[in-house]
Design a protein around this motif. Structure first.
Motif, PDB file in Angstrom:
ATOM      1  N   TYR A 268       1.000  -1.270   0.234  1.00  0.00           N
ATOM      2  CA  TYR A 268       0.039   0.020   0.052  1.00  0.00           C
ATOM      3  C   TYR A 268       0.875   1.319   0.065  1.00  0.00           C
ATOM      4  CZ  TYR A 268      -5.001   0.968   0.868  1.00  0.00           C
ATOM      5  OH  TYR A 268      -6.380   1.040   0.723  1.00  0.00           O
TER       6      TYR A 268
ATOM      7  N   THR B 162      -3.021   3.080 -10.248  1.00  0.00           N
ATOM      8  CA  THR B 162      -4.551   2.965 -10.071  1.00  0.00           C
ATOM      9  C   THR B 162      -4.707   1.236  -9.606  1.00  0.00           C
ATOM     10  OG1 THR B 162      -4.817   4.736 -11.374  1.00  0.00           O
ATOM     11  CG2 THR B 162      -6.613   3.365 -11.061  1.00  0.00           C
ATOM     12  N   PHE B 163      -4.435   0.396 -10.491  1.00  0.00           N
ATOM     13  CA  PHE B 163      -4.661  -0.944 -10.502  1.00  0.00           C
ATOM     14  C   PHE B 163      -4.205  -1.472  -9.359  1.00  0.00           C
ATOM     15  CE2 PHE B 163      -2.811  -5.264 -10.875  1.00  0.00           C
ATOM     16  CZ  PHE B 163      -4.083  -5.744 -11.113  1.00  0.00           C
TER      17      PHE B 163
ATOM     18  N   SER C 227      -6.218  -0.060  -5.882  1.00  0.00           N
ATOM     19  CA  SER C 227      -7.654  -0.725  -5.749  1.00  0.00           C
ATOM     20  C   SER C 227      -7.396  -2.360  -5.452  1.00  0.00           C
ATOM     21  CB  SER C 227      -8.350  -0.603  -7.166  1.00  0.00           C
ATOM     22  OG  SER C 227      -9.555  -1.368  -7.129  1.00  0.00           O
ATOM     23  N   THR C 228      -6.359  -2.947  -5.891  1.00  0.00           N
ATOM     24  CA  THR C 228      -6.179  -4.316  -5.527  1.00  0.00           C
ATOM     25  C   THR C 228      -5.856  -4.505  -3.911  1.00  0.00           C
ATOM     26  OG1 THR C 228      -5.272  -4.833  -7.575  1.00  0.00           O
ATOM     27  CG2 THR C 228      -4.474  -6.257  -5.861  1.00  0.00           C
TER      28      THR C 228
ATOM     29  N   GLY D 254      -9.837  -8.731  -5.266  1.00  0.00           N
ATOM     30  CA  GLY D 254      -9.192  -7.393  -5.391  1.00  0.00           C
ATOM     31  C   GLY D 254      -8.411  -7.192  -6.783  1.00  0.00           C
TER      32      GLY D 254
ATOM     33  N   SER E 167      -9.932  -5.058  -9.930  1.00  0.00           N
ATOM     34  CA  SER E 167      -9.060  -3.687 -10.264  1.00  0.00           C
ATOM     35  C   SER E 167      -8.892  -4.120 -11.749  1.00  0.00           C
ATOM     36  CB  SER E 167      -7.727  -4.021  -9.468  1.00  0.00           C
ATOM     37  OG  SER E 167      -7.790  -3.846  -8.167  1.00  0.00           O
TER      38      SER E 167
ATOM     39  N   HIS F 214     -11.882  -2.590 -13.422  1.00  0.00           N
ATOM     40  CA  HIS F 214     -11.510  -1.064 -13.561  1.00  0.00           C
ATOM     41  C   HIS F 214     -10.599  -0.686 -14.731  1.00  0.00           C
ATOM     42  CE1 HIS F 214     -14.155  -0.168 -10.257  1.00  0.00           C
ATOM     43  NE2 HIS F 214     -13.475  -0.780  -9.329  1.00  0.00           N
ATOM     44  N   LEU F 215      -9.563  -1.515 -14.707  1.00  0.00           N
ATOM     45  CA  LEU F 215      -8.599  -1.209 -15.573  1.00  0.00           C
ATOM     46  C   LEU F 215      -8.860  -1.214 -17.125  1.00  0.00           C
ATOM     47  CD1 LEU F 215      -5.407  -0.407 -15.774  1.00  0.00           C
ATOM     48  CD2 LEU F 215      -4.717  -2.570 -16.053  1.00  0.00           C
TER      49      LEU F 215
ATOM     50  N   GLU G 227      -5.498   8.349  -8.379  1.00  0.00           N
ATOM     51  CA  GLU G 227      -6.678   7.905  -7.843  1.00  0.00           C
ATOM     52  C   GLU G 227      -7.567   7.651  -9.085  1.00  0.00           C
ATOM     53  OE1 GLU G 227     -10.492   8.027  -5.959  1.00  0.00           O
ATOM     54  OE2 GLU G 227      -9.825   9.668  -6.892  1.00  0.00           O
ATOM     55  N   ILE G 228      -8.423   6.749  -8.931  1.00  0.00           N
ATOM     56  CA  ILE G 228      -9.358   6.546 -10.222  1.00  0.00           C
ATOM     57  C   ILE G 228     -10.249   7.538 -10.479  1.00  0.00           C
ATOM     58  CG2 ILE G 228     -10.949   5.080  -9.028  1.00  0.00           C
ATOM     59  CD1 ILE G 228     -10.957   3.320 -11.508  1.00  0.00           C
TER      60      ILE G 228
ATOM     61  N   VAL H 153     -16.974   1.996  -9.883  1.00  0.00           N
ATOM     62  CA  VAL H 153     -16.268   2.516  -8.675  1.00  0.00           C
ATOM     63  C   VAL H 153     -17.070   2.543  -7.588  1.00  0.00           C
ATOM     64  CG1 VAL H 153     -14.850   4.236  -7.724  1.00  0.00           C
ATOM     65  CG2 VAL H 153     -14.332   3.776 -10.058  1.00  0.00           C
TER      66      VAL H 153
END
Length: 318
Positions: A72, A100-101, A104-105, A151, A155, A158-159, A179-180, A198
């Motif tokens: 993190y 970003t990926f 989120s993961t 996760g 992610s 989202h990607l 940040e996404i 999201v």
């Protein structure tokens, strides 16, 4: 649009809107916090791996939490520190998407790990005689894998939705990392699907796991109240206190980020909340577990005594 799309190879993170002196002050403040985060979680991992008495399900899940906390911090903080020293230094498009990926993961994984840890405490307190039969190593590995897999999958979704978007606005992200939602603001296409995904991920990642943790601790509280001795109640509760503190820190900041704040400049306030979420939470987690956990403290004392004895032996040999 095609020209703008092909020319985008990097983004500029605006970070914190402060002067150069304050930026240097923040760099001097955040750098030791980052080092403490790595040292604290690294120490937890080292103690668990070196002491066979800590090779139990609870510490197995704690080691995964320490890995997530290190990842993190490493995902967002180094870039933030670089931007404090060199505000005009950009981040590549690939680096931004990777950041970003990964964020989120790790966020979803930590949510689910905290649920798994609450289940471990539920079994230990509500079914102590069957604990070893229920929490076998096969079950522990399955639960850990189940914490990581959603996760990664979420992610990736989202990607996949983010990569095809055209970015034709000034590539300045109003954040200290990619940040996404801040990245989506730069897209010159309809992003409602991305934003809804999201939001859905945030709600399912907060409400579902937190509800499960609350139910687990309601059962744990009922079991503790049935213990006759005060000492027994104290010992049972002490095994849960560290986990409750970590849950409070993680979910408290996450809920505030998505529910409020309502006044002032919400974007700036949420930016600082995310900083707390990605830097201070990972730094505080090992402190909470080491200060409240006698087994961890005893292991650390034993290792320090062994190291002191080795140094004395080397000194006398010289």
């Amino acid at each position: 649009m095609g020209h703008n799309l092909t020319s985008i190879t990097e983004f500029l993170l605006l970070g914190f809107p402060v002067g150069p002196r304050i930026q240097m002050l923040l760099f001097g403040l955040f750098s030791p916090f980052y080092v403490f985060t790595l040292l604290g979680n690294g120490t937890i991992l080292g103690l668990i791996s070196l002491d066979s008495r800590l090779h139990t399900p609870m510490y197995f899940f704690l080691s995964h939490l320490a890995v997530v906390d290190i990842a993190y911090a490493c995902n967002t903080v180094p870039q933030m520190l670089v931007n404090l020293l060199h505000p005009a230094k950009p981040i590549s498009f690939a680096g931004c998407m990777t950041q970003t990926f990964l964020f989120s993961t790790f966020a979803v994984t930590e949510c689910l790990l905290l649920v798994v840890m609450s289940y471990d405490r539920y079994v230990a307190i509500c079914h102590p005689l069957r604990y070893l039969a229920i929490m076998t190593w096969r079950v522990c590995i399955t639960l850990a894998a189940t914490s990581w897999a959603p996760g990664v999958v979420l992610s990736l979704i989202h990607l996949v939705l983010l990569l095809p978007l055209p970015f034709c606005r000034p590539q300045k992200i109003n954040h200290f990392f990619c940040e996404i939602l801040a990245v989506l603001k730069l897209a010159c296409a309809d992003t409602h699907i991305n934003e809804n995904m999201v939001l859905a991920g945030a709600i399912s990642g907060l409400v579902g796991p937190l509800s499960t943790i609350v139910v687990s601790y309601m059962c744990i509280l009922c079991a503790i109240l049935q213990i006759q001795s005060r000492e027994g109640q104290r010992k049972a509760f002490s095994t849960c206190f560290s986990h409750l503190c970590v849950v409070g820190l993680f979910y408290g900041t996450a809920i505030i980020m998505y529910v409020g704040p309502r006044y002032g400049n919400p974007k700036e306030q949420k930016k600082y909340l995310l900083l707390f979420h990605s830097l201070f939470n990972p730094m505080l987690n090992p402190l909470i577990y080491s200060l409240r956990n006698s087994e961890v403290k005893n292991t650390l004392k034993r290792l320090l005594e062994v190291e002191r004895a080795l140094w004395r032996g080397l000194w006398h040999c010289d």
